[in-house]
Design a protein around this motif. Structure first.
Motif, short mmCIF file in Angstrom:
data_model
loop_
_atom_site.label_atom_id
_atom_site.label_comp_id
_atom_site.label_asym_id
_atom_site.label_seq_id
_atom_site.Cartn_x
_atom_site.Cartn_y
_atom_site.Cartn_z
N VAL A 103 0.85 -1.19 0.00
CA VAL A 103 0.00 0.00 0.00
C VAL A 103 0.89 1.23 0.00
O VAL A 103 2.05 1.20 0.43
CB VAL A 103 -0.94 0.04 1.22
N LEU A 104 0.33 2.32 -0.47
CA LEU A 104 1.06 3.58 -0.59
C LEU A 104 0.47 4.60 0.37
O LEU A 104 -0.76 4.79 0.40
CB LEU A 104 1.00 4.07 -2.03
N LEU A 105 1.33 5.23 1.16
CA LEU A 105 0.92 6.27 2.09
C LEU A 105 1.38 7.62 1.56
O LEU A 105 2.56 7.82 1.27
CB LEU A 105 1.54 6.04 3.47
N ILE A 106 0.43 8.55 1.39
CA ILE A 106 0.80 9.92 1.05
C ILE A 106 1.37 10.54 2.32
O ILE A 106 0.64 10.93 3.23
CB ILE A 106 -0.42 10.72 0.54
N THR A 107 2.69 10.59 2.38
CA THR A 107 3.38 10.96 3.62
C THR A 107 3.58 12.46 3.73
O THR A 107 3.75 13.00 4.83
CB THR A 107 4.73 10.24 3.68
N SER A 108 3.59 13.16 2.60
CA SER A 108 3.76 14.61 2.60
C SER A 108 3.12 15.18 1.35
O SER A 108 3.23 14.59 0.27
CB SER A 108 5.25 14.97 2.61
N PRO A 109 2.45 16.32 1.45
CA PRO A 109 1.91 16.97 0.26
C PRO A 109 2.95 17.78 -0.50
O PRO A 109 2.71 18.21 -1.62
CB PRO A 109 0.82 17.88 0.82
N ALA A 110 4.12 18.00 0.11
CA ALA A 110 5.12 18.90 -0.45
C ALA A 110 6.16 18.15 -1.28
O ALA A 110 6.44 16.97 -1.03
CB ALA A 110 5.82 19.67 0.66
N LEU A 153 6.13 4.80 1.05
CA LEU A 153 5.97 6.20 1.43
C LEU A 153 6.14 7.06 0.19
O LEU A 153 7.17 7.00 -0.49
CB LEU A 153 6.98 6.60 2.50
N SER A 154 5.12 7.87 -0.10
CA SER A 154 5.14 8.68 -1.31
C SER A 154 4.57 10.05 -0.98
O SER A 154 4.48 10.44 0.17
CB SER A 154 4.36 7.97 -2.42
N GLY A 155 4.21 10.81 -2.00
CA GLY A 155 3.72 12.14 -1.75
C GLY A 155 3.18 12.77 -3.03
O GLY A 155 2.63 12.06 -3.87
N GLY A 156 3.46 14.05 -3.21
CA GLY A 156 4.55 14.81 -2.70
C GLY A 156 5.84 14.00 -2.58
O GLY A 156 6.07 13.02 -3.25
N ASP A 157 6.67 14.44 -1.66
CA ASP A 157 7.91 13.73 -1.38
C ASP A 157 7.96 13.43 0.10
O ASP A 157 7.92 14.34 0.93
CB ASP A 157 9.11 14.59 -1.78
N PRO A 158 8.02 12.14 0.47
CA PRO A 158 7.99 11.80 1.89
C PRO A 158 9.14 12.42 2.69
O PRO A 158 8.98 12.71 3.87
CB PRO A 158 8.06 10.27 1.90
N LEU A 159 10.30 12.62 2.04
CA LEU A 159 11.43 13.16 2.76
C LEU A 159 11.34 14.67 2.96
O LEU A 159 12.22 15.27 3.58
CB LEU A 159 12.75 12.80 2.08
N ALA A 160 10.26 15.29 2.47
CA ALA A 160 10.00 16.68 2.82
C ALA A 160 9.43 16.80 4.23
O ALA A 160 9.34 17.89 4.78
CB ALA A 160 9.03 17.31 1.82
N THR A 161 9.05 15.66 4.82
CA THR A 161 8.58 15.61 6.21
C THR A 161 9.78 15.61 7.15
O THR A 161 10.83 15.04 6.83
CB THR A 161 7.75 14.34 6.43
N ASN A 162 9.65 16.20 8.31
CA ASN A 162 10.78 16.24 9.24
C ASN A 162 11.05 14.86 9.83
O ASN A 162 10.17 13.99 9.87
CB ASN A 162 10.59 17.30 10.33
N VAL A 182 9.85 -1.31 3.96
CA VAL A 182 9.39 0.04 3.71
C VAL A 182 10.10 0.55 2.46
O VAL A 182 11.31 0.39 2.32
CB VAL A 182 9.64 0.97 4.92
N ARG A 183 9.31 1.08 1.55
CA ARG A 183 9.87 1.63 0.30
C ARG A 183 9.58 3.12 0.27
O ARG A 183 8.45 3.54 0.53
CB ARG A 183 9.25 0.95 -0.92
N ILE A 184 10.59 3.91 -0.04
CA ILE A 184 10.46 5.37 -0.04
C ILE A 184 10.71 5.87 -1.44
O ILE A 184 11.79 5.66 -2.01
CB ILE A 184 11.46 6.00 0.95
N HIS A 185 9.72 6.51 -2.03
CA HIS A 185 9.87 7.13 -3.35
C HIS A 185 10.18 8.60 -3.16
O HIS A 185 9.36 9.34 -2.60
CB HIS A 185 8.59 6.95 -4.17
N THR A 186 11.34 9.03 -3.63
CA THR A 186 11.77 10.38 -3.30
C THR A 186 12.66 10.97 -4.39
O THR A 186 13.38 10.26 -5.08
CB THR A 186 12.53 10.38 -1.96
N ARG A 187 12.61 12.28 -4.48
CA ARG A 187 13.49 13.05 -5.36
C ARG A 187 14.47 13.89 -4.52
O ARG A 187 15.42 14.45 -5.04
CB ARG A 187 12.61 13.97 -6.21
N LEU A 188 14.24 13.97 -3.21
CA LEU A 188 15.02 14.89 -2.39
C LEU A 188 16.52 14.58 -2.34
O LEU A 188 17.32 15.51 -2.36
CB LEU A 188 14.44 14.95 -0.98
N PRO A 189 16.96 13.32 -2.27
CA PRO A 189 18.42 13.09 -2.27
C PRO A 189 19.10 13.58 -3.54
O PRO A 189 20.32 13.77 -3.56
CB PRO A 189 18.53 11.56 -2.15
#
Length: 326
Positions: A103-110, A153-162, A182-189
């Motif tokens: 399942v996918l969790l919208i972890t951050s809107p940003a 964990l997705s979003g937005g970008d989950p790593l935009a969360t503190n 746990v799988r994290i989809h992110t562009r922040l790194p």
């Protein structure tokens, strides 16, 4: 107390199309289109990503991904607000359940950067912005379904969360016995490599869950030494690194660009995973590469690369049980 460096960069991202054009020395004739596109989907470009663009070049492959254009206002048949029909797969706010076992969790809107082709550029984040109460409701869905082995964990970008909130969420996920990963989809790194700091590495290293991070890199020029260093830190923390790209007209629609991307990813310790054809989201039709051309590009790529550096060419089709190979 000063905020972490990555949060300062996030807060200081360029959000004015005129400022973006000025900083890159673009001719003024780009401004009307940039402002028209910005009115539909706002500009957001952090300094670390801007620094990798070539000044004065409107065809720079990184700029192409983030520069608003007048074409975004044109309607195109089949291009819609919700191309993956995610609204039909939300059993709880902020939770998307499309595929068996995960399942996918919208972890951050940003997001740290607003990509013009984003399939969620029209997503109703105001209705799905995470709160502790919403996360608890989503976690109840996971607790009650023993077939779920992976939380994404997705979003937005989950790593935009503190990191405090992320560590809390990871601990709650750990407490669900049938969860394995746990799988994290992110562009922040990639766009702000400083995000991979000691606080983030602390909760990543501590979890019992297997850790997968799927980066989103479309062009080799996105990978500089700071990005490689961030990837190295993640791998040392036990994170499996994969990459997914989107095939984009004017960005990576050549065998040379795709081959260079795969090679550069491997230098950074990241394996190519998916090469997506464009999701038909309203406002992004000018990025489209037809399927036949996409297949030809992948055939040419296969002649140059070993199999382990070949991304899988796929499309996501609403209602299907998995990605559809092309």
């Amino acid at each position: 107390m000063l905020p972490p460096a990555w949060q300062a960069q996030l807060a200081g991202a360029i959000r004015d199309p005129r400022e973006l054009c000025r900083r890159l020395g673009l001719d003024e004739h780009w401004l009307p289109g940039a402002e028209a596109g910005h009115a539909l989907f706002e500009v957001r470009v952090p300094e670390a990503f801007l620094a990798r663009m070539h000044r004065g070049d409107p065809d720079d492959p990184l700029l192409r991904q983030v520069l608003p254009l007048g074409e975004e206002a044109r309607s195109a048949p089949g291009y819609v607000d919700d191309p993956l029909e995610e609204a039909d797969h939300t059993p709880a706010k902020g939770l998307i359940h499309k595929y068996h076992g995960r399942v996918l969790l919208i972890t951050s809107p940003a997001c740290a950067v607003n990509c013009r082709y984003c399939f969620r550029r029209h997503f109703p984040y105001a209705e799905n912005s995470p709160s502790t109460a919403q996360w608890e409701a989503s976690l109840d869905v996971l607790r009650d379904d023993p077939s779920i082995a992976e939380a994404i964990l997705s979003g937005g970008d989950p790593l935009a969360t503190n990191d405090r909130r992320l560590a809390w969420l990871i601990q709650r996920l750990e407490d669900i016995p049938h969860l394995k990963r746990v799988r994290i989809h992110t562009r922040l790194p990639v766009v702000i490599p400083e995000r991979i700091d000691a606080h983030l590495l602390g909760w990543l290293e501590a979890t019992r869950l297997q850790k997968v991070m799927v980066l989103h890199i479309n062009h080799a020029n996105e990978i500089d030494e700071a990005v490689i260093a961030a990837c190295t830190r993640l791998k040392q923390a036990g994170v499996t690194l994969l990459n997914q790209s989107v095939l984009l007209r004017g960005v990576n629609d050549s065998v040379e660009a795709l081959a260079e991307l795969s090679e550069r990813l491997f230098e950074a310790g990241v394996l190519p995973y998916y090469l997506h054809v464009l999701d038909p989201v309203k406002g992004a039709a000018h990025f489209d590469v037809p399927d036949d051309e996409a297949r030809e590009l992948v055939a040419g790529l296969r002649e140059q690369l070993p199999g382990f550096l070949m991304p899988r060419l796929v499309r996501e089709i609403p209602g299907e049980n998995s990605k559809t190979p092309l």
